[in-house]
Write a protein that holds these residues in place. Sequence first.
Motif, PDB file in Angstrom:
ATOM      1  N   THR A  59      78.864  20.237  25.939  1.00 28.89           N
ATOM      2  CA  THR A  59      78.198  19.196  25.165  1.00 28.89           C
ATOM      3  C   THR A  59      77.052  18.551  25.925  1.00 28.89           C
ATOM      4  OG1 THR A  59      79.816  17.620  25.954  1.00 28.89           O
ATOM      5  CG2 THR A  59      80.267  18.641  23.854  1.00 28.89           C
ATOM      6  N   LYS A 100      83.500   4.580  24.311  1.00 29.71           N
ATOM      7  CA  LYS A 100      82.663   4.987  23.195  1.00 29.71           C
ATOM      8  C   LYS A 100      82.746   4.000  22.040  1.00 29.71           C
ATOM      9  CE  LYS A 100      81.980   8.635  25.569  1.00 29.71           C
ATOM     10  NZ  LYS A 100      83.112   8.373  26.477  1.00 29.71           N
ATOM     11  N   LYS A 101      83.855   3.327  21.943  1.00 24.85           N
ATOM     12  CA  LYS A 101      84.074   2.463  20.798  1.00 24.85           C
ATOM     13  C   LYS A 101      83.343   1.143  20.950  1.00 24.85           C
ATOM     14  CE  LYS A 101      88.171   0.841  20.140  1.00 24.85           C
ATOM     15  NZ  LYS A 101      89.506   1.255  20.566  1.00 24.85           N
ATOM     16  N   GLU A 112      88.511   6.917  16.834  1.00 25.53           N
ATOM     17  CA  GLU A 112      87.341   6.720  17.701  1.00 25.53           C
ATOM     18  C   GLU A 112      87.708   7.018  19.151  1.00 25.53           C
ATOM     19  OE1 GLU A 112      84.102   5.011  16.808  1.00 25.53           O
ATOM     20  OE2 GLU A 112      84.718   5.812  14.868  1.00 25.53           O
ATOM     21  N   GLU A 113      88.901   6.613  19.513  1.00 29.65           N
ATOM     22  CA  GLU A 113      89.323   6.782  20.900  1.00 29.65           C
ATOM     23  C   GLU A 113      89.606   8.247  21.221  1.00 29.65           C
ATOM     24  OE1 GLU A 113      92.372   3.802  21.977  1.00 29.65           O
ATOM     25  OE2 GLU A 113      93.133   5.443  23.220  1.00 29.65           O
ATOM     26  N   GLY A 114      90.266   8.924  20.305  1.00 29.70           N
ATOM     27  CA  GLY A 114      90.716  10.286  20.601  1.00 29.70           C
ATOM     28  C   GLY A 114      89.700  11.362  20.301  1.00 29.70           C
ATOM     29  N   HIS A 137      79.325  17.610  31.187  1.00 28.99           N
ATOM     30  CA  HIS A 137      80.174  18.462  30.376  1.00 28.99           C
ATOM     31  C   HIS A 137      79.458  19.769  30.098  1.00 28.99           C
ATOM     32  CE1 HIS A 137      82.842  19.850  27.259  1.00 28.99           C
ATOM     33  NE2 HIS A 137      83.704  18.948  27.668  1.00 28.99           N
ATOM     34  N   ARG A 174      95.012  17.831  29.230  1.00 29.58           N
ATOM     35  CA  ARG A 174      93.932  18.625  28.645  1.00 29.58           C
ATOM     36  C   ARG A 174      93.209  19.455  29.703  1.00 29.58           C
ATOM     37  NH1 ARG A 174      90.688  14.194  24.945  1.00 29.58           N
ATOM     38  NH2 ARG A 174      92.004  14.300  23.093  1.00 29.58           N
ATOM     39  N   SER A 181      86.038  10.834  20.146  1.00 30.60           N
ATOM     40  CA  SER A 181      84.624  10.564  20.423  1.00 30.60           C
ATOM     41  C   SER A 181      84.295  10.776  21.896  1.00 30.60           C
ATOM     42  CB  SER A 181      84.270   9.136  20.013  1.00 30.60           C
ATOM     43  OG  SER A 181      84.877   8.227  20.913  1.00 30.60           O
ATOM     44  N   GLU A 182      85.211  11.377  22.635  1.00 32.27           N
ATOM     45  CA  GLU A 182      84.972  11.522  24.068  1.00 32.27           C
ATOM     46  C   GLU A 182      83.980  12.632  24.362  1.00 32.27           C
ATOM     47  OE1 GLU A 182      88.881  11.988  23.740  1.00 32.27           O
ATOM     48  OE2 GLU A 182      89.532  10.426  25.131  1.00 32.27           O
ATOM     49  N   CYS A 183      83.934  13.634  23.502  1.00 24.68           N
ATOM     50  CA  CYS A 183      83.060  14.763  23.787  1.00 24.68           C
ATOM     51  C   CYS A 183      81.889  14.844  22.816  1.00 24.68           C
ATOM     52  CB  CYS A 183      83.840  16.073  23.725  1.00 24.68           C
ATOM     53  SG  CYS A 183      85.271  16.086  24.823  1.00 24.68           S
ATOM     54  N   HIS A 184      82.018  14.239  21.666  1.00 21.85           N
ATOM     55  CA  HIS A 184      80.932  14.229  20.680  1.00 21.85           C
ATOM     56  C   HIS A 184      81.152  13.071  19.730  1.00 21.85           C
ATOM     57  CE1 HIS A 184      83.978  15.808  18.021  1.00 21.85           C
ATOM     58  NE2 HIS A 184      84.126  16.886  18.780  1.00 21.85           N
ATOM     59  N   TYR A 185      80.197  12.861  18.834  1.00 19.19           N
ATOM     60  CA  TYR A 185      80.283  11.783  17.857  1.00 19.19           C
ATOM     61  C   TYR A 185      81.554  11.921  17.002  1.00 19.19           C
ATOM     62  CZ  TYR A 185      78.960   8.738  14.042  1.00 19.19           C
ATOM     63  OH  TYR A 185      78.957   7.740  13.119  1.00 19.19           O
ATOM     64  N   LYS A 198      77.146  16.140  27.802  1.00 24.00           N
ATOM     65  CA  LYS A 198      77.361  14.710  28.007  1.00 24.00           C
ATOM     66  C   LYS A 198      77.665  14.407  29.469  1.00 24.00           C
ATOM     67  CE  LYS A 198      79.021  12.041  24.139  1.00 24.00           C
ATOM     68  NZ  LYS A 198      80.179  11.433  23.535  1.00 24.00           N
ATOM     69  N   LYS A 240      96.606  11.831  29.479  1.00 23.20           N
ATOM     70  CA  LYS A 240      96.005  12.672  28.449  1.00 23.20           C
ATOM     71  C   LYS A 240      95.036  13.678  29.053  1.00 23.20           C
ATOM     72  CE  LYS A 240      92.721  10.957  25.652  1.00 23.20           C
ATOM     73  NZ  LYS A 240      92.195  10.111  24.574  1.00 23.20           N
ATOM     74  N   TRP A 241      94.181  13.196  29.966  1.00 23.04           N
ATOM     75  CA  TRP A 241      93.154  14.093  30.521  1.00 23.04           C
ATOM     76  C   TRP A 241      93.732  15.057  31.548  1.00 23.04           C
ATOM     77  CZ3 TRP A 241      88.875  15.291  28.181  1.00 23.04           C
ATOM     78  CH2 TRP A 241      88.355  14.398  27.243  1.00 23.04           C
TER      79      TRP A 241
END
Lengths: 148, 182
Positions: A86, A102-103, B41-43, A83, A123, B45-49, A88, A119-120
């Motif tokens: 960020t 992430k969860k 969390e899902e929407g 990214h 975006r 946390s994809e790019c940062h905390y 990442k 969604k992606w």
Amino acid sequence: MKKFLILAAMLSAMPLLVQAEDGGAAIHGLMDKYKAEGAGPFSAEAGKKMWTTVIPHEKKGEMFTDRSCATCHNAPPTTPGKHKKTGKEIAPMTLSSFGINKKTGEKEPRFAVEKKVRKWFKRNCKWTYGRECTPQEKGDFLAYFKSL
Amino acid sequence: MRKVLLFTVLMMFSHQAFAEDFFANLLRFKGVAPVKNDLYEEGCSECHYAYQPGLLPKRSWEKLMLPDELEDHFGENAELDEEDRVEILNFLVENAADTSFYKRSSKINRSIPDDVVELRITEVPYIKRKHQPMTDKYVKNNPKVKSLINCNACHREIDKGIFDDDTILIPNYGYWSELDDD
């Protein structure tokens, strides 16, 4: 004992969880939808070309002349991307690679959940091209991912 | 009666470990509330905390979550389905710093002038002041941190809403409580 309880609770909740899908599971359904919107047939070659195409556009008075999908995902996207802002890491865009949820911290196969892909696309197309992608373009991208 | 109440509240948390963390922190009211929401969390946390809602006041979340703002979110596109956007917004607003009685949330809230809508946690005066010792060597030039927005790189108990000194481990340097160069 505590661990056992947690395990038992998790197991009993299992049927409620969405079954983990295979990589690429969402592709077929999405392509059908794009076809219903009048697109198709889809070409991996066209998707590949579009992947590194830059479409200069203006947003809020600023010109963007260097954005393509490869900006974050790399080209070819068989290697991890990074990214831009960020830093990442982004997992490769192949059906056999995995992102990290992430969860849960668990591995998540690529293109497995329709909602995530939609969604992606929305975006990233807007960010990259300043507009949404057409059904034809999206189908071509999916064909390209499938061919990798 | 109190036992029944406690039991009911406990039942609200399906995850036992989470309930424990929640109560450990709740009893101290020190950090920020460790609230959780799957959709958030899902929407986010994809790019940062996924920052706790208690780190910014309501008016900040309301602005950040406007459709136009999400479309140009610090130069990125963080758009959501309308349904998801509204649910996440509600979650953030309900748990925002100015609705919380946690110590850090109150401090955050009190440090922002009433007429300012701060979109960055890292620009909140209280947070800025606290991180003055965080010079470039710890952050920008530290490949494992890069930017102050990556709170969880240093705050190892942040998921529990805990920011105490002894939970701060700066990558490549060690525990903050054991470093004495500030």
